[in-house]
Design an enzyme around this catalytic site. Sequence first.
Site, short mmCIF file in Angstrom:
data_model
loop_
_atom_site.label_atom_id
_atom_site.label_comp_id
_atom_site.label_asym_id
_atom_site.label_seq_id
_atom_site.Cartn_x
_atom_site.Cartn_y
_atom_site.Cartn_z
N LYS A 1 13.60 -26.77 26.30
CA LYS A 1 12.82 -27.38 27.38
C LYS A 1 12.06 -26.37 28.24
O LYS A 1 11.01 -25.90 27.84
CB LYS A 1 13.70 -28.31 28.20
CG LYS A 1 14.08 -29.57 27.40
CD LYS A 1 14.47 -30.75 28.26
CE LYS A 1 14.39 -32.05 27.51
NZ LYS A 1 15.64 -32.53 26.93
N ASP B 1 25.36 -26.99 26.03
CA ASP B 1 23.97 -27.39 25.81
C ASP B 1 23.26 -27.36 27.16
O ASP B 1 23.38 -28.29 27.96
CB ASP B 1 23.95 -28.79 25.18
CG ASP B 1 22.53 -29.31 24.96
OD1 ASP B 1 21.58 -28.66 25.43
OD2 ASP B 1 22.39 -30.38 24.34
N TYR C 1 10.59 -43.44 21.51
CA TYR C 1 11.43 -44.60 21.80
C TYR C 1 10.59 -45.84 22.06
O TYR C 1 10.76 -46.53 23.06
CB TYR C 1 12.33 -44.32 23.01
CG TYR C 1 13.01 -42.98 22.94
CD1 TYR C 1 14.02 -42.76 22.01
CD2 TYR C 1 12.64 -41.92 23.77
CE1 TYR C 1 14.64 -41.52 21.91
CE2 TYR C 1 13.25 -40.68 23.67
CZ TYR C 1 14.25 -40.49 22.73
OH TYR C 1 14.86 -39.28 22.64
N TYR D 1 24.06 -36.27 25.97
CA TYR D 1 22.83 -36.34 25.15
C TYR D 1 22.56 -34.95 24.57
O TYR D 1 22.54 -33.97 25.30
CB TYR D 1 21.62 -36.81 25.95
CG TYR D 1 20.37 -36.79 25.10
CD1 TYR D 1 20.14 -37.78 24.16
CD2 TYR D 1 19.45 -35.75 25.19
CE1 TYR D 1 19.03 -37.75 23.33
CE2 TYR D 1 18.34 -35.70 24.35
CZ TYR D 1 18.14 -36.70 23.43
OH TYR D 1 17.05 -36.66 22.60
C1 LIG Z 1 16.08 -32.73 25.52
C2 LIG Z 1 17.44 -32.32 25.16
C3 LIG Z 1 17.77 -32.00 23.83
C4 LIG Z 1 16.80 -32.15 22.69
O1 LIG Z 1 15.70 -31.30 22.83
P1 LIG Z 1 14.35 -31.63 22.02
O2 LIG Z 1 13.48 -30.46 22.29
O3 LIG Z 1 13.82 -32.91 22.61
O4 LIG Z 1 14.71 -31.79 20.60
C5 LIG Z 1 19.07 -31.60 23.57
N1 LIG Z 1 19.98 -31.49 24.56
C6 LIG Z 1 19.69 -31.77 25.85
C7 LIG Z 1 20.74 -31.59 26.89
C8 LIG Z 1 18.42 -32.21 26.19
O5 LIG Z 1 18.14 -32.52 27.46
#
Ligand SMILES: *Cc1c(COP(=O)(O)O)cnc(C)c1O
Length: 443
Positions: free
Chosen positions: A280, A251, A22, A150
């Site tokens: 993550k 997610d 970014y 997100y």
């Molecule tokens: C960080 C994140 C993603 C994307 O993961 P990347 O490994 O950066 O591609 C998707 N969803 C959530 C909730 C996130 O925090």
Amino acid sequence: MKATPHADTLQQRDSEFIWHPYSAVGAGATAVPVVSASGVKLRLADGRELIDGMASWWCVIHGYNHPRLNAAISQQLDAMAHVMFGGITHPPAVALAERLVDITPAGLDLVFFADSGSVAVEVALKMAIQYWRSRDLSAKSRFIALRNGYHGDTLHAMSVCDPVTGMHTLFNDVLPQQLFVPPPGGPIDAPADPVDIEAMRTMLHKHAHEVAAVILEPIVQGAGGMRFYSADYLRHVRALCDEFEVLLIADEIATGFGRTGKLFACEHADITPDILCLGKSLTGGYMTLAATLTRRTIGEAISAGEPGVFMHGPTFMANPLACAVSLASIDLLLESPWQSRIAAIQSGLAEGLAPCASMPHVADVRVLGAIGVVELAAPVDMPTVQPLFVEAGVWVRPFGKLVYLMPPFVMSANDLATLTAAVVKVVGRLQIEGDRCTTAATA
Ligand SMILES: *Cc1c(COP(=O)(O)O)cnc(C)c1O
């Protein structure tokens, strides 16, 4: 041994050839050179140490350079670093899949490994679409998402991110058009606001025939606004998805593995999604790996339809090093007193950040589990504010109006107090100038 390059040199070489997340080209040599890290500290090229308040974007839950995690990688490295996953399997992948099925909400019993969070989301979206196609309901290909959400930076994942912070206007003509409901409110133990439930019901009532799934971050909306919402809302959404025959994708890439005080945020509402994304902190922050879990029935339905397979297969799928370190990280977490550690961090954050609440340019201070957020009334002016944190001996990377902390779970009470005191000090020096939060001196 190579000499450590002088900090400025490294920064300049970096700014010549590298694009950072970014960021703009030509924005100057501002990247902070980190040469090593251990425990909760980052060591800079000039020898200074910073207490890490970010856990490298939620990932590093056990701290850096952990002997158990290092050993897990070394051992696997001696056996093999990588092997393709098409037609081949290996011990770390099998053991990790068993483990994930075991610890995630009951009913998720099939694991698809992916190489990053965004890809795990793409896989989840494709699974949902392919599931309905295999049931001859191809019209069901859109998604309902929450505003302020997100889900990653690849195009389809972006289409379910918040339309404003996800910059949908910029990509309007290429992004699939999804459906958005207002973000639900909190706190997490409050009953759901009937208005929020009604908004979801109305959306489903109108669009269920063309919707494959609802996708959301359970309980905590991360990079889209660091907001917490009612667990009761999540329970209602689960029931509504069943009622309207739409899948639910959770997610948990940011919330998984203890961050919110439960192992998975879905547990706050005691629900099982149809598809779950992990990433993550899955590897303890050592390398990139993600996983998309689903119900066996969904996998079987997809496999019974056309073309009889699930159409995805990343090159580095189920990388053995990443699977081995993930297993070690999960062991380490479950063997640790993680609930009491996170409870202690939660009270340390609440107490430590409380002084911000009365500052005129602070809109809100909120804490859940090992997540502490100071929301300002205006976006932070990064070029002036980022160096202030480094000068204060901490690594904090605000975005927009949010100055937030998500420390490694192993942070001591002392280090946490130093970290929150630095946030109070830096935020205390800010004031609103024009449309930004900046320091009085540089305005
Ligand atoms: C960080 C994140 C993603 C994307 O993961 P990347 O490994 O950066 O591609 C998707 N969803 C959530 C909730 C996130 O925090």
